[in-house]
Design a protein around this motif. Structure first.
Motif, PDB file in Angstrom:
ATOM      1  N   LEU A 127       0.847  -1.193   0.000  1.00 47.66           N
ATOM      2  CA  LEU A 127       0.000   0.000   0.000  1.00 47.66           C
ATOM      3  C   LEU A 127       0.884   1.245   0.000  1.00 47.66           C
ATOM      4  CD1 LEU A 127      -3.065   0.443   0.065  1.00 47.66           C
ATOM      5  CD2 LEU A 127      -2.882   0.766   2.515  1.00 47.66           C
ATOM      6  N   SER A 128       0.568   2.191  -0.847  1.00 44.60           N
ATOM      7  CA  SER A 128       1.415   3.382  -0.966  1.00 44.60           C
ATOM      8  C   SER A 128       1.294   4.260   0.281  1.00 44.60           C
ATOM      9  CB  SER A 128       1.024   4.198  -2.204  1.00 44.60           C
ATOM     10  OG  SER A 128      -0.185   4.884  -1.971  1.00 44.60           O
ATOM     11  N   GLU A 129       2.350   4.987   0.545  1.00 45.61           N
ATOM     12  CA  GLU A 129       2.367   5.911   1.683  1.00 45.61           C
ATOM     13  C   GLU A 129       1.261   6.951   1.547  1.00 45.61           C
ATOM     14  OE1 GLU A 129       4.934   8.211   4.838  1.00 45.61           O
ATOM     15  OE2 GLU A 129       5.521   6.353   3.882  1.00 45.61           O
ATOM     16  N   ARG A 130       0.998   7.400   0.325  1.00 46.57           N
ATOM     17  CA  ARG A 130      -0.045   8.392   0.076  1.00 46.57           C
ATOM     18  C   ARG A 130      -1.409   7.878   0.555  1.00 46.57           C
ATOM     19  NH1 ARG A 130      -3.832   9.118  -3.506  1.00 46.57           N
ATOM     20  NH2 ARG A 130      -3.170   7.474  -4.927  1.00 46.57           N
ATOM     21  N   ILE A 131      -1.723   6.624   0.261  1.00 50.28           N
ATOM     22  CA  ILE A 131      -3.001   6.030   0.673  1.00 50.28           C
ATOM     23  C   ILE A 131      -3.050   5.904   2.193  1.00 50.28           C
ATOM     24  CG2 ILE A 131      -4.457   3.968   0.561  1.00 50.28           C
ATOM     25  CD1 ILE A 131      -4.458   5.524  -2.044  1.00 50.28           C
ATOM     26  N   ILE A 132      -1.946   5.520   2.798  1.00 50.19           N
ATOM     27  CA  ILE A 132      -1.898   5.386   4.261  1.00 50.19           C
ATOM     28  C   ILE A 132      -2.115   6.756   4.914  1.00 50.19           C
ATOM     29  CG2 ILE A 132      -0.443   4.781   6.241  1.00 50.19           C
ATOM     30  CD1 ILE A 132       0.898   2.668   4.389  1.00 50.19           C
ATOM     31  N   ILE A 133      -1.490   7.781   4.375  1.00 50.98           N
ATOM     32  CA  ILE A 133      -1.658   9.144   4.913  1.00 50.98           C
ATOM     33  C   ILE A 133      -3.116   9.579   4.778  1.00 50.98           C
ATOM     34  CG2 ILE A 133      -1.101  11.588   4.527  1.00 50.98           C
ATOM     35  CD1 ILE A 133       1.769  10.606   3.752  1.00 50.98           C
ATOM     36  N   GLU A 134      -3.713   9.332   3.625  1.00 51.97           N
ATOM     37  CA  GLU A 134      -5.118   9.696   3.416  1.00 51.97           C
ATOM     38  C   GLU A 134      -6.037   8.959   4.391  1.00 51.97           C
ATOM     39  OE1 GLU A 134      -6.364   9.270  -0.668  1.00 51.97           O
ATOM     40  OE2 GLU A 134      -4.679  10.476  -1.384  1.00 51.97           O
ATOM     41  N   ALA A 135      -5.770   7.676   4.569  1.00 55.11           N
ATOM     42  CA  ALA A 135      -6.594   6.882   5.494  1.00 55.11           C
ATOM     43  C   ALA A 135      -6.449   7.412   6.923  1.00 55.11           C
ATOM     44  CB  ALA A 135      -6.201   5.415   5.427  1.00 55.11           C
ATOM     45  N   PHE A 136      -5.208   7.717   7.316  1.00 55.64           N
ATOM     46  CA  PHE A 136      -4.980   8.244   8.664  1.00 55.64           C
ATOM     47  C   PHE A 136      -5.731   9.562   8.866  1.00 55.64           C
ATOM     48  CE2 PHE A 136      -2.730  10.648  11.913  1.00 55.64           C
ATOM     49  CZ  PHE A 136      -2.609   9.700  12.928  1.00 55.64           C
ATOM     50  N   ARG A 137      -5.625  10.451   7.889  1.00 59.84           N
ATOM     51  CA  ARG A 137      -6.308  11.758   7.994  1.00 59.84           C
ATOM     52  C   ARG A 137      -7.824  11.598   8.081  1.00 59.84           C
ATOM     53  NH1 ARG A 137      -2.606  14.969   3.622  1.00 59.84           N
ATOM     54  NH2 ARG A 137      -0.920  15.481   5.057  1.00 59.84           N
ATOM     55  N   GLU A 138      -8.352  10.626   7.337  1.00 66.31           N
ATOM     56  CA  GLU A 138      -9.796  10.407   7.365  1.00 66.31           C
ATOM     57  C   GLU A 138     -10.255   9.898   8.736  1.00 66.31           C
ATOM     58  OE1 GLU A 138     -13.036   7.720   5.027  1.00 66.31           O
ATOM     59  OE2 GLU A 138     -11.422   8.626   3.840  1.00 66.31           O
ATOM     60  N   VAL A 139      -9.478   9.015   9.332  1.00 68.94           N
ATOM     61  CA  VAL A 139      -9.845   8.466  10.641  1.00 68.94           C
ATOM     62  C   VAL A 139      -9.627   9.496  11.748  1.00 68.94           C
ATOM     63  CG1 VAL A 139      -9.376   6.637  12.323  1.00 68.94           C
ATOM     64  CG2 VAL A 139      -9.387   6.095   9.881  1.00 68.94           C
ATOM     65  N   ASP A 140      -8.583  10.300  11.630  1.00 66.93           N
ATOM     66  CA  ASP A 140      -8.265  11.341  12.625  1.00 66.93           C
ATOM     67  C   ASP A 140      -9.212  12.531  12.444  1.00 66.93           C
ATOM     68  OD1 ASP A 140      -7.055  12.988  14.504  1.00 66.93           O
ATOM     69  OD2 ASP A 140      -5.352  13.483  13.210  1.00 66.93           O
ATOM     70  N   GLN A 141     -10.431  12.371  12.909  1.00 63.12           N
ATOM     71  CA  GLN A 141     -11.498  13.341  12.660  1.00 63.12           C
ATOM     72  C   GLN A 141     -11.227  14.733  13.217  1.00 63.12           C
ATOM     73  OE1 GLN A 141     -14.928  11.300  14.196  1.00 63.12           O
ATOM     74  NE2 GLN A 141     -15.070   9.968  12.407  1.00 63.12           N
ATOM     75  N   ASP A 142     -10.556  14.826  14.354  1.00 61.39           N
ATOM     76  CA  ASP A 142     -10.301  16.146  14.936  1.00 61.39           C
ATOM     77  C   ASP A 142      -8.945  16.729  14.502  1.00 61.39           C
ATOM     78  OD1 ASP A 142      -8.545  14.631  16.450  1.00 61.39           O
ATOM     79  OD2 ASP A 142      -9.531  15.038  18.369  1.00 61.39           O
ATOM     80  N   SER A 143      -8.251  16.026  13.634  1.00 55.76           N
ATOM     81  CA  SER A 143      -6.980  16.484  13.047  1.00 55.76           C
ATOM     82  C   SER A 143      -5.927  16.845  14.087  1.00 55.76           C
ATOM     83  CB  SER A 143      -7.218  17.687  12.125  1.00 55.76           C
ATOM     84  OG  SER A 143      -8.105  17.341  11.093  1.00 55.76           O
TER      85      SER A 143
END
Length: 154
Positions: free
Chosen positions: A112-128
């Protein structure tokens, strides 16, 4: 211990004051404590009692069994979610950093690309805030699932 149906039947019978054939609000609250070990909020009880058919004075056994089955299912899902979160939380901090998240994802999906992992993390981290709390993780795990009942106990 017996099946959930048998346990519910025993609790229903024990809580049905006066053998009315239904549980009123107070009976129902006691029954939930007996089955799950904690008291419902007033909002939860109001929601459930508002679902009782007009003409019924309370919750009949089959409705009670359906509600308790849904509650048990939600509880099992929550327990599984907690176990998965704990496996991700390698430092045992009670939250996930990007590195925790990335290591776990890479161990399961190494290509899995780092870009996808970053996007997934940002989506789950709702309060940023740069960390994923259990509540955020749980919300992500539930994403797309249908609610089975008005009786969801967080």
């Amino acid at each position: 211990m017996g099946s959930l149906r048998e346990r519910c039947a025993r609790v229903f019978e024990a809580c049905d004051e006066g053998n009315k054939g239904y549980l009123n609000r107070e009976d129902f609250e006691v029954a939930v404590v007996m089955l799950f070990g904690y008291k419902l909020s007033e909002v939860e009880v109001d929601s459930i009692m508002s679902s009782v058919r007009p003409g019924n004075s309370g919750i009949l056994f089959e409705k009670f069994l359906n509600l308790m089955s849904a509650k048990k299912s939600a509880q099992l899902h929550s327990d599984e979610t907690r176990e998965i979160f704990t496996a991700f939380d390698m430092q045992d901090r009670g939250f996930l950093t990007f590195e925790d998240f990335k290591k776990t994802i890479n161990s399961v999906l190494p290509k899995l690309s780092e870009r996808i992992i970053i996007e997934a993390f940002r989506e789950v981290d709702q309060d940023s805030d740069g960390c994923i709390s259990f509540k955020e993780f749980e919300c992500a795990m539930k994403h797309g699932q249908d609610e089975v009942s008005p009786l969801y106990f967080a």
